[in-house]
Design a protein around this motif. Structure first.
Motif, mmCIF file in Angstrom:
data_model
loop_
_atom_site.group_PDB
_atom_site.id
_atom_site.type_symbol
_atom_site.label_atom_id
_atom_site.label_comp_id
_atom_site.label_asym_id
_atom_site.label_seq_id
_atom_site.Cartn_x
_atom_site.Cartn_y
_atom_site.Cartn_z
ATOM 1 N N TYR A 206 16.796 26.025 42.622
ATOM 2 C CA TYR A 206 18.145 26.474 42.250
ATOM 3 C C TYR A 206 18.642 27.647 43.110
ATOM 4 N N TYR A 207 17.764 28.289 43.783
ATOM 5 C CA TYR A 207 18.119 29.525 44.497
ATOM 6 C C TYR A 207 19.168 29.299 45.591
ATOM 7 N N PRO A 208 19.001 28.304 46.483
ATOM 8 C CA PRO A 208 20.051 28.120 47.528
ATOM 9 C C PRO A 208 21.422 27.816 46.925
ATOM 10 N N GLU A 209 21.454 26.996 45.838
ATOM 11 C CA GLU A 209 22.736 26.657 45.218
ATOM 12 C C GLU A 209 23.385 27.898 44.594
ATOM 13 N N LEU A 210 22.547 28.731 43.968
ATOM 14 C CA LEU A 210 23.044 29.958 43.355
ATOM 15 C C LEU A 210 23.589 30.921 44.403
ATOM 16 N N LYS A 211 22.876 31.010 45.499
ATOM 17 C CA LYS A 211 23.318 31.911 46.579
ATOM 18 C C LYS A 211 24.640 31.438 47.176
ATOM 19 N N ALA A 212 24.797 30.107 47.280
ATOM 20 C CA ALA A 212 26.043 29.548 47.818
ATOM 21 C C ALA A 212 27.208 29.823 46.868
ATOM 22 N N LYS A 213 26.955 29.710 45.554
ATOM 23 C CA LYS A 213 27.998 29.999 44.581
ATOM 24 C C LYS A 213 28.445 31.456 44.669
ATOM 25 N N ILE A 214 27.471 32.349 44.796
ATOM 26 C CA ILE A 214 27.787 33.776 44.897
ATOM 27 C C ILE A 214 28.595 34.059 46.160
ATOM 28 N N LYS A 215 28.221 33.424 47.266
ATOM 29 C CA LYS A 215 28.945 33.609 48.516
ATOM 30 C C LYS A 215 30.400 33.109 48.382
ATOM 31 N N ASP A 216 30.521 31.974 47.680
ATOM 32 C CA ASP A 216 31.852 31.408 47.479
ATOM 33 C C ASP A 216 32.726 32.340 46.634
ATOM 34 N N LEU A 217 32.119 32.899 45.561
ATOM 35 C CA LEU A 217 32.847 33.849 44.729
ATOM 36 C C LEU A 217 33.246 35.084 45.528
ATOM 37 N N ASP A 218 32.349 35.531 46.371
ATOM 38 C CA ASP A 218 32.627 36.709 47.210
ATOM 39 C C ASP A 218 33.784 36.427 48.157
ATOM 40 N N GLN A 219 33.805 35.220 48.748
ATOM 41 C CA GLN A 219 34.893 34.855 49.665
ATOM 42 C C GLN A 219 36.228 34.759 48.924
ATOM 43 N N GLN A 220 36.184 34.208 47.694
ATOM 44 C CA GLN A 220 37.409 34.128 46.907
ATOM 45 C C GLN A 220 37.936 35.522 46.561
ATOM 46 N N ARG A 221 37.027 36.421 46.242
ATOM 47 C CA ARG A 221 37.457 37.793 45.922
ATOM 48 C C ARG A 221 38.127 38.437 47.128
ATOM 49 N N VAL A 222 37.529 38.264 48.298
ATOM 50 C CA VAL A 222 38.108 38.817 49.527
ATOM 51 C C VAL A 222 39.457 38.168 49.825
ATOM 52 N N PHE A 223 39.527 36.851 49.588
ATOM 53 C CA PHE A 223 40.764 36.119 49.869
ATOM 54 C C PHE A 223 41.910 36.611 48.983
ATOM 55 N N PHE A 224 41.638 36.706 47.663
ATOM 56 C CA PHE A 224 42.687 37.141 46.752
ATOM 57 C C PHE A 224 43.045 38.617 46.956
ATOM 58 N N GLN A 225 42.067 39.432 47.345
ATOM 59 C CA GLN A 225 42.358 40.835 47.652
ATOM 60 C C GLN A 225 43.229 40.939 48.907
ATOM 61 N N SER A 226 42.974 40.072 49.887
ATOM 62 C CA SER A 226 43.774 40.053 51.114
ATOM 63 C C SER A 226 45.218 39.630 50.828
ATOM 64 N N ILE A 227 45.357 38.634 49.912
ATOM 65 C CA ILE A 227 46.715 38.225 49.521
ATOM 66 C C ILE A 227 47.464 39.400 48.897
ATOM 67 N N LEU A 228 46.814 40.099 47.992
ATOM 68 C CA LEU A 228 47.432 41.251 47.334
ATOM 69 C C LEU A 228 47.821 42.311 48.358
ATOM 70 N N ASN A 229 46.929 42.552 49.307
ATOM 71 C CA ASN A 229 47.180 43.593 50.312
ATOM 72 C C ASN A 229 48.315 43.222 51.277
ATOM 73 N N SER A 230 48.521 41.921 51.467
ATOM 74 C CA SER A 230 49.527 41.486 52.442
ATOM 75 C C SER A 230 50.925 41.329 51.842
ATOM 76 N N ILE A 231 51.074 41.448 50.525
ATOM 77 C CA ILE A 231 52.408 41.346 49.906
ATOM 78 C C ILE A 231 53.242 42.545 50.342
ATOM 79 N N PRO A 232 54.437 42.322 50.934
ATOM 80 C CA PRO A 232 55.238 43.449 51.443
ATOM 81 C C PRO A 232 55.852 44.311 50.350
#
Length: 541
Positions: A30-56
């Motif tokens: 289960y470890y590789p799948e769990l690590k991939a999920k965490i990475k995906d969540l981390d990327q989503q957090r960065v993505f949504f934070q970037s959207i917030l930061n880019s709103i004029p």
């Protein structure tokens, strides 16, 4: 440590704990799948934070308790706070005096609020509020989007001001056209009044009471003619003639006029000195300057009454840098009325700017005054204290070595002749008084009341007339058109063209067409007589 940093550290600790748990789990698959999920969540957090930061626009996020949880960079720049400073604060810190949302007149389709920056400056902003909920409808927090509309508001108001100026300009253009038509008709009436008064004066013995009364009619008619010229000068752009004048005489005339028009609750005082000094100015425009300033002083004291002081004096001073000290005539109009606010004082010379209620002012008075003074090489200064009054000082440069123009004396001898003159005017009264006057001087007069019949008569015998005196504005054919047709048949024909008003004609255009003289109505008979002798080729011996 700040709220934002704590949150980021908590996420990192949680992530490490989950990864550590996976590494220690018996089911290592289960470890590789769990690590991939965490990475995906981390990327989503960065993505949504970037959207917030880019709103004029500014975005502030509140938690369920209503405290600020996060703000985007645009909001931080807008208000001057850092994200760390805002975290945990109540959002009312951003509002001016807990200002509620409202509909602004300039932005009726959106909600607005007055916001306050960190440095205390207040601005108007559009605002949009929204709740943040999870899939089950649970409240996670609220979000407010803020857009600074200060610049838009400025542009909207400037555009509205320009539109108002355009409307006022169109009104002024219409007034100019109307003034031209009125001037033509009014000058024809004045011409008849003044003409018959001059004829009566010529027939009366000198020194009689009736002669003195007729002179008063002539004087009043002359003032009426000047008033028409002033209206025309105001309604159209033109270069006006300037002559050496003594302003003290003109100011006394203005004071005499004011005493009969303003209420007795306002006292007029005069301090006239330097009556021997001369300035080079247009009398009508100078009269307009003084009257406009006095009218403004009157309005400032209209309700409570007060005292208006007109003064004239000679001063030597330096009015602007890089200019030499010189002698000026200073005309001052002072009142003890309501005074002018400092913010208003900065705008008083702007065209169409007025603080008077609708119907009592166009906002053009001081703009016109400023334009006239500057065009004469003068200067204007305004001093005002709210509740105490206003003083306007106008400076005109003194000219030396010139004398004031003296009006022609009515008693001067009138030279006539026996030539044949064709008089063309559609106003029968004007034609009749010209006929009576010129026949009294010995001339032989033929009258026509329109250009077409006059041209037909002339074409029948071009040598029958020694001179043609014609009005410009007539039905059918204008005087200018008739004159060109006559000159085509007889180029040496002397023609005098008279006009109550014509925007299409200028002395230069008239002279270029071969017309000898161009005179503005009402034409004084004492002015007309020497002009006739000047254009006729043979003077009587």
């Amino acid at each position: 440590m700040s709220h934002r940093t704590d949150e980021h550290d908590q996420w990192d600790h949680l992530k490490d704990a989950i990864v550590g748990l996976g590494e220690r789990s018996i089911r290592k698959s289960y470890y590789p799948e769990l690590k991939a999920k965490i990475k995906d969540l981390d990327q989503q957090r960065v993505f949504f934070q970037s959207i917030l930061n880019s709103i004029p626009d500014g975005v502030v996020v509140m938690d369920p308790s209503g405290k600020i949880r996060q703000a985007n960079p645009a909001l931080c720049r807008m208000f001057g706070y850092s994200n760390e400073e805002l975290a945990g604060l109540d959002p009312s810190v951003l509002y001016e005096n807990n200002c509620a949302i409202f509909r602004h007149d300039d932005f009726p389709t959106t909600w607005c609020r007055r916001f306050v920056r960190k440095d205390g400056r207040v601005f108007l902003g559009e605002t949009l509020n929204s709740e943040i909920r999870d899939d089950q409808g649970g409240l996670l927090g609220t979000l407010e989007l803020i857009r600074d509309v200060s610049e838009r508001l400025k542009v909207i108001r400037q555009q509205r001001q320009l539109e108002e100026q355009l409307r006022q300009s169109q009104k002024m253009a219409a007034i100019g056209t109307l003034a031209g038509g009125i001037a033509h008709d009014f000058n024809n009436l004045l011409a008849a009044i003044l003409g018959y008064a001059e004829l009566a004066l010529l027939k009366l013995p000198p020194g009689g009471a009736l002669q003195r009364e007729i002179r008063q009619i002539l004087k009043a008619g002359g003032k009426a003619s000047e008033l028409v010229n002033q209206i025309l000068a105001f309604s159209r752009k033109e270069t006006t003639k300037r002559i050496p004048i003594q302003p003290g005489v003109l100011i006394k005339e203005v004071i005499k006029l004011l005493r009969g028009t303003i209420p007795s609750t306002i006292t007029i005082r005069e301090r006239i000195a330097a009556t021997d000094r001369m300035i080079l100015a247009n009398p009508t425009q100078l009269h307009q300057v003084v009257m406009n300033l006095c009218t403004n002083a009157f309005h400032a004291m209209e309700e409570q009454g007060g005292e208006m002081t007109l003064s004239l004096e000679s001063v030597r001073k330096l009015l602007r840098e890089k200019e030499e000290e010189r002698e000026w005539i200073r005309i001052s109009v002072a009142d003890n009325g309501c005074g002018i606010e400092p913010a208003t004082l900065e705008r008083i010379f702007e065209p169409y700017f007025t603080t008077k209620p609708s119907g009592k002012g166009t906002g053009m008075g001081l703009a016109v005054v400023h334009g006239i003074v500057e065009s004469h090489g003068g200067r204007i200064e305004v001093k005002s204290t709210v509740g105490q009054g206003t003083t306007v000082q106008v400076y005109f440069p003194v000219v030396a070595g010139v004398e004031a123009q003296r009006p022609c004396k009515e008693e001067q001898s009138l030279v006539g002749g026996d030539e044949s003159i064709l008089v063309v005017d559609d106003e029968q009264m004007v034609a009749d008084y010209l006929k009576g006057f010129l026949e009294q001087l010995g001339y032989r007069i033929t009258i026509c009341n329109d250009g077409s019949s006059a041209l037909a008569l002339f074409e029948h015998n071009p040598q029958a007339f020694d001179l043609v005196i014609t009005d410009q504005t007539m039905p059918g054919k204008t005087g200018f058109e008739m004159a060109r047709n006559m000159l085509a048949l007889r180029p040496d024909l002397p023609i005098i063209l008279c006009s109550g008003y014509s925007s299409a004609l200028s002395p230069e255009r008239v002279a270029k067409a071969g017309i000898r003289e161009f005179m503005m109505k009402p034409v004084s008979l004492h002015d007309l007589a020497p002009v006739i002798r000047a254009v006729l080729p043979n003077r009587p011996s």
